[in-house]
Scaffold this active site. Structure first.
Site, PDB file in Angstrom:
ATOM      1  N   VAL A 682       7.959   8.744   8.689  1.00 33.09           N
ATOM      2  CA  VAL A 682       8.652   7.460   8.598  1.00 33.09           C
ATOM      3  C   VAL A 682      10.056   7.620   9.174  1.00 33.09           C
ATOM      4  CG1 VAL A 682       9.446   5.617   7.070  1.00 33.09           C
ATOM      5  CG2 VAL A 682       7.334   6.858   6.529  1.00 33.09           C
ATOM      6  N   LYS A 696       6.578   3.545  10.579  1.00 31.86           N
ATOM      7  CA  LYS A 696       5.660   4.627  10.231  1.00 31.86           C
ATOM      8  C   LYS A 696       4.892   5.022  11.485  1.00 31.86           C
ATOM      9  CE  LYS A 696       3.369   4.662   6.327  1.00 31.86           C
ATOM     10  NZ  LYS A 696       2.376   4.381   5.268  1.00 31.86           N
ATOM     11  N   ASP A 809      -2.671  -0.102  -6.313  1.00 35.35           N
ATOM     12  CA  ASP A 809      -1.730   1.014  -6.533  1.00 35.35           C
ATOM     13  C   ASP A 809      -0.351   0.460  -6.890  1.00 35.35           C
ATOM     14  OD1 ASP A 809      -1.056   3.652  -6.812  1.00 35.35           O
ATOM     15  OD2 ASP A 809      -0.680   3.995  -4.683  1.00 35.35           O
TER      16      ASP A 809
END
Length: 960
Positions: A682, A696, A809
């Site tokens: 990143v 990214k 998540d």
């Protein structure tokens, strides 16, 4: 004068009467058949096999699960445990006028129970437990003949109609627990049902005190009212229930001592009063000679454990942990009983470990950690072949560890850390086929680590740190494929690290600091895919840092204070690792890292020359091999260093762009690297107009420039196989437009790599602010705004998109904060879009992060919107409490959710768990949010609110 009827006329009359009754019976059977066939229509889609015999031709009384009375009418319906789902037609069921038993428990029935239930006036037995029924439970006062009522483990809400039980004087068993009913005092209507032998009221939101009238229920054999909000003292009248065999009221807020007369409950086999605020000693229990299980953990009991416990012949389970008990354990305990579990941890017990707790060959769990025990570990436990957990850590035990302890065949955990124990890990460990954890930190262990440790193939954790262990690390350690933690620091180990350690692909944490290890660091460690922490500091390692380390994704790296030399690999030459390399004066930097000299232009050449000389001395063949390797290395460097602009790029924009692809490509260089993730590097990119972006970079090729095979990257393999589906999901995610969801500007892809361009957030994540050194004080208003903003983002994903998006998540590290500390939900690497062809209820995929994963995932491997709700509830707890989801203080196998519930129930006050950094005048508002968090983390998914409801509740809790 009437003529007398002739015999022939009488016979005719009887024939007519019989025909009439026959027709009437046939009509009744026809009506009941249609009712049952209607029930079949309502439920058969879930399990048609149950209803194979339910048809127009078979005898009604031969239907599966149907029992008729002597007149041929339906008396019983028993369809329990048949995997049925759907809505129950009570309006028609209760037209069965002879129905006495309706048993539908252990299914998946849903919907509400209709008011028509009150028309089943002949019911004696009603079982609806373990279903998904919801809504208020109706008034059933007309069912005065009811004897058995089972409603537990559903989703019933509202106020339970206790008054409807007043006339049910024949009620024998009543079970309404595990339902989220409205708060209500312990029902006096229940304690007047004097024929009850079974009363189950656990987890149904009872409040207030236990009424003295409980003593009326003298026929009770089983009484349970656990996991409620009951307070006050235990009434002395409970001592009248001398037939009780099971008494459970754990996880309430009961106070005081066991009352006088409690000793009279001599029939008790199972008693659980854990998780309360009870105090005093245990002397009233010394007469309970029939006890099988006694659980009193997490209270304030003091004094000694009665010596009589050692004489209890039936005792199998004894849990007394987290109290204030003193004195020794009864030395005869387990000598006469098949003791299976003893947990007296976290007390102030002294004296020695009783020698005979495994005397009957049944002991599985021996947990005595965190006491003041002294003396040696009795030799008898080396022969306790049934032992699964042996935990005696944090005491003052001394002497040699019996050799056989290491080789117990069923042992899963050997936890002896923080003692004064001596001896060594013996070769017996080869027999420990189930051993997962060795916790032996901070003892006086010596000797070498035996080669036989490689035979304990299920080991996941080895902690032998802070001992006096010497010798070399055995080569066979590479055979431990499940090993995730290896702590050997602060010992006297020597020799080199075996390269075989690189075969332990599950390793995530290695600490070998402060030993006398030497030689080169094996490059094989750089291939460990899960390695997160590596500490090799304060040793005698030499040679260069392996280039392979650049592929690691480490949160902690410490190679300081060794004798390493040569250039620091470019992937490690970042500020984040600078302090991790200090104390190696011969290291140099190819970049301008402070504290390190810059490598000279020919430093790499001189090293190559040395290598060539060594190879030449070995012969021409080796020289040629080295030359080939050198050329491959140069090819690799050439590939990696070529300009990204040489590739052909495809740009897909999802927002109006104020930058060009060249601006992005020019910024993908070492000095802009800000992090390494599981899928790529990143970079922080600053545009010419001052705007900052996060990019990214994902390579689609391996280190030599070849395209990755399917085996080398499952993610990319799936992309090649299912590119259409992948692109469709990315397109859907990229179309998300919400102020609280991170913005994906565009993707820039080539044959060899992909760039994803996101917003940049200078304030990092919520995790950073709450739990790390980057901590910025967050006042309550800010925390509240973060909670609401995140909730609105999740509400949009669940309810506002064209197709539901399940994040899977949700955690504080995936909640990024902008310059105004406004939250953005990020990292959709695990997100799942609910496709039309996929069941909207769930998806079968590995998802989530430990501490945030909903409990149902452990046994269903499914996630849905309610899984996100649970994870968000954990984030709310982090905001209110200020602790991580997993903390050592929570105890063995406990997370923040269970810790909060235990604390709240034990202390009876939520203020005790609120973050001390939140001012007193804000704590009432914080408690409102904590209550919402507790709702979100309900164990049953059906009891959790939707994110739409969560947003509404949070807005109602707005600080004033």
């Amino acid at each position: 004068m009437l003529a007398t009827a002739t015999p022939s006329r009488q016979i005719s009359f009887l024939c007519y009467l019989l025909c009439f009754l026959s027709l009437l019976a046939a009509g009744l059977e026809s009506d009941e058949r249609q009712i049952l066939l209607g029930l079949k229509v309502a439920l058969e889609k879930s399990n048609a096999n149950v209803f194979d015999s339910w048809n127009e031709t078979s005898s009604l009384c031969s239907f599966r699960g149907i029992i008729c009375n002597s007149e041929g009418s339906v008396r019983e319906i028993d369809l329990s445990n048949q995997k049925l789902s759907g809505l129950l037609p009570f309006d028609s069921i209760c037209l069965l006028q002879s129905l006495e038993k309706l048993s539908l428990g252990f299914n998946s029935l849903n919907g509400k129970v209709a008011e028509d239930l009150k028309n089943c006036v002949k019911l004696r037995y009603l079982d609806l437990e373990n279903n998904n029924l919801s809504g208020p439970f109706p008034d059933i006062s007309p069912l005065s003949q009811l004897q058995y009522l089972y409603l537990k483990k559903n989703g019933f809400s509202g106020a339970f109609p206790w008054k409807s039980l007043v006339n049910m004087t024949g009620l024998v068993q009543l079970s309404v627990g595990d339902n989220p009913f409205d708060e209500t005092p312990f029902p006096t209507e229940a304690v007047n049902l004097k024929n009850l032998n079974y009363l189950y009221l656990s987890k149904c939101t009872l409040t207030g005190k236990i009424p003295a009238g409980i003593g009326n229920l003298t026929e009770l054999i089983n009484l349970e009212f656990s996991q409620n909000f009951i307070s006050g003292d235990i009434p002395a009248e409970i001592g009248k229930l001398q037939k009780l065999q099971q008494l459970e009221f754990y996880k309430n807020s009961l106070t005081g001592k066991f009352p006088n007369g409690f000793r009279n409950l001599t029939s008790l086999k199972n008693f659980d009063a854990s998780g309360n605020l009870l105090e005093g000693d245990l002397s009233e229990l010394r007469f309970w000679t029939n006890l099988v299980s006694l659980q009193l953990y997490e209270n304030n009991f003091s004094g000694q454990i009665p010596e009589e416990f050692g004489e209890f012949k039936q005792l199998v389970n004894l849990s007394l942990y987290r109290n204030r008990l003193t004195g020794p354990l009864p030395q005869k305990i387990g000598y006469r009983s098949k003791l299976y579990n003893i947990d007296a941890s976290e007390n102030f017990l002294n004296g020695s470990i009783p020698p005979d707790m495994c005397n009957m060959g049944n002991m599985s769990y021996l947990l005595l950690l965190q006491n003041k025990l002294t003396g040696e570990i009795p030799a008898s436990y080396a022969n306790c072949l049934t032992l699964r957990r042996f935990r005696v850590s944090n005491n003052s035990l001394s002497g040699a560890i019996p050799a056989g302890i290491w080789g117990l065949p069923q042992a899963e955990i050997i936890d002896i850390e923080l003692n004064l124990l001596e001896g060594s890990v013996t070769s017996d460990i080869k027999n420990a086929k189930n051993l997962a954890q060795i916790n032996a930190r901070k003892n006086r262990l010596s000797g070498e680590i035996p080669e036989e440790i490689s035979k304990a193939s299920k080991l996941t954790r080895i902690d032998l740190s802070e001992n006096q262990i010497s010798g070399e690390i055995p080569v066979g350690i590479g055979e431990l494929k499940q090993l995730s933690t290896l702590h050997l620091q602060n010992n006297k180990l020597s020799g080199s690290i075996p390269s075989s350690l690189g075969s332990c692909n599950s390793l995530s944490d290695i600490d070998m600091a402060k030993n006398s290890l030497s030689g080169e660091i094996p490059s094989s460690l750089g291939s460990l895919p899960s390695l997160n922490s590596l500490n090799l500091s304060y040793n005698d390692f030499s040679g260069e840092i392996p280039v392979s380390f650049t592929s690691l994704r480490l949160s902690l790296l410490d190679l300081s204070n060794n004798h390493l030399r040569g250039p620091i690999p470019q992937g490690l030459a970042i500020q984040a690792y600078q302090g991790s390399l200090n104390g190696n004066p011969d290291l140099c930097s190819l970049d301008e890292l402070s504290s390190f000299r810059r490598c000279s232009a020919n430093s790499g050449i001189s090293e190559a020359v040395r290598t060539l000389i060594i190879c030449f001395a070995g012969g021409l063949i080796l020289l040629l091999v080295c030359l080939v390797l050198y050329l491959q290395l140069k090819q690799k460097e050439k590939y990696r260093e070529r300009s990204l602009k040489e590739e052909s790029w495809d740009v897909k924009s999802f927002h109006l762009l104020s930058f060009t692809e060249d601006e992005i490509l020019d910024s993908i260089k070492q000095e802009n690297l800000i992090g390494k993730g599981g899928s790529g590097n990143v970079y922080k990119v600053t545009l010419s107009n001052g705007k900052e972006l996060a990019v990214k970079h994902i390579w689609n090729t391996d280190s030599t420039g070849r395209k990755k095979s399917r085996s080398s990257s499952p993610m990319l393999a799936n992309r090649s196989e299912k590119s259409t589906e992948f692109d469709a999901e990315v397109q859907t995610l990229s179309s998300i437009r919400h102020v609280n969801v991170v913005k994906l500007y565009c993707s820039i892809t080539s044959e060899d790599s992909s760039l994803l361009v996101y917003e940049y957030f200078p304030n990092g994540s919520l995790w950073d602010r709450l739990h790390t050194g980057r901590n910025m004080e967050l006042d309550w208003d800010t925390r509240y705004e973060i909670a609401v903003g995140t909730a609105k983002g999740l509400e949009y994903l669940h309810h506002g998109c064209e197709r539901t998006v399940i994040h899977r998540d949700v955690k504080s590290s995936n909640i990024l904060l902008d310059e105004f500390l406004k939250p953005r939900i990020a990292d959709f690497g695990l997100a799942k879009i609910v496709q039309a062809k996929v069941s909207k209820d769930s998806t079968h995929v590995i998802a989530g992060t430990v501490g945030y994963i909903a409990p149902e995932y452990g046994y269903t491997c499914k996630v849905n919107e309610k899984s996100d709700v649970y994870s968000f509830g954990v984030v709310l707890m982090e905001l209110v409490i200020g602790k991580k989801p997993i903390e050592p203080e929570f105890g063995d196998n406990k997370d923040i959710v269970r810790w909060v519930c235990r604390k709240v129930q034990r202390k009876g006050c939520m203020t005790s768990v609120v973050d001390s950094r939140i001012p007193e005048w804000c704590k009432d508002e914080a408690i409102k949010v904590l209550k919402i968090a507790i709702l979100c983390t309900a164990e049953l998914p059906a009891l959790r609110p939707t994110m739409r409801n969560v947003v509404q509740m949070l807005e109602d809790a707005e600080p004033q």
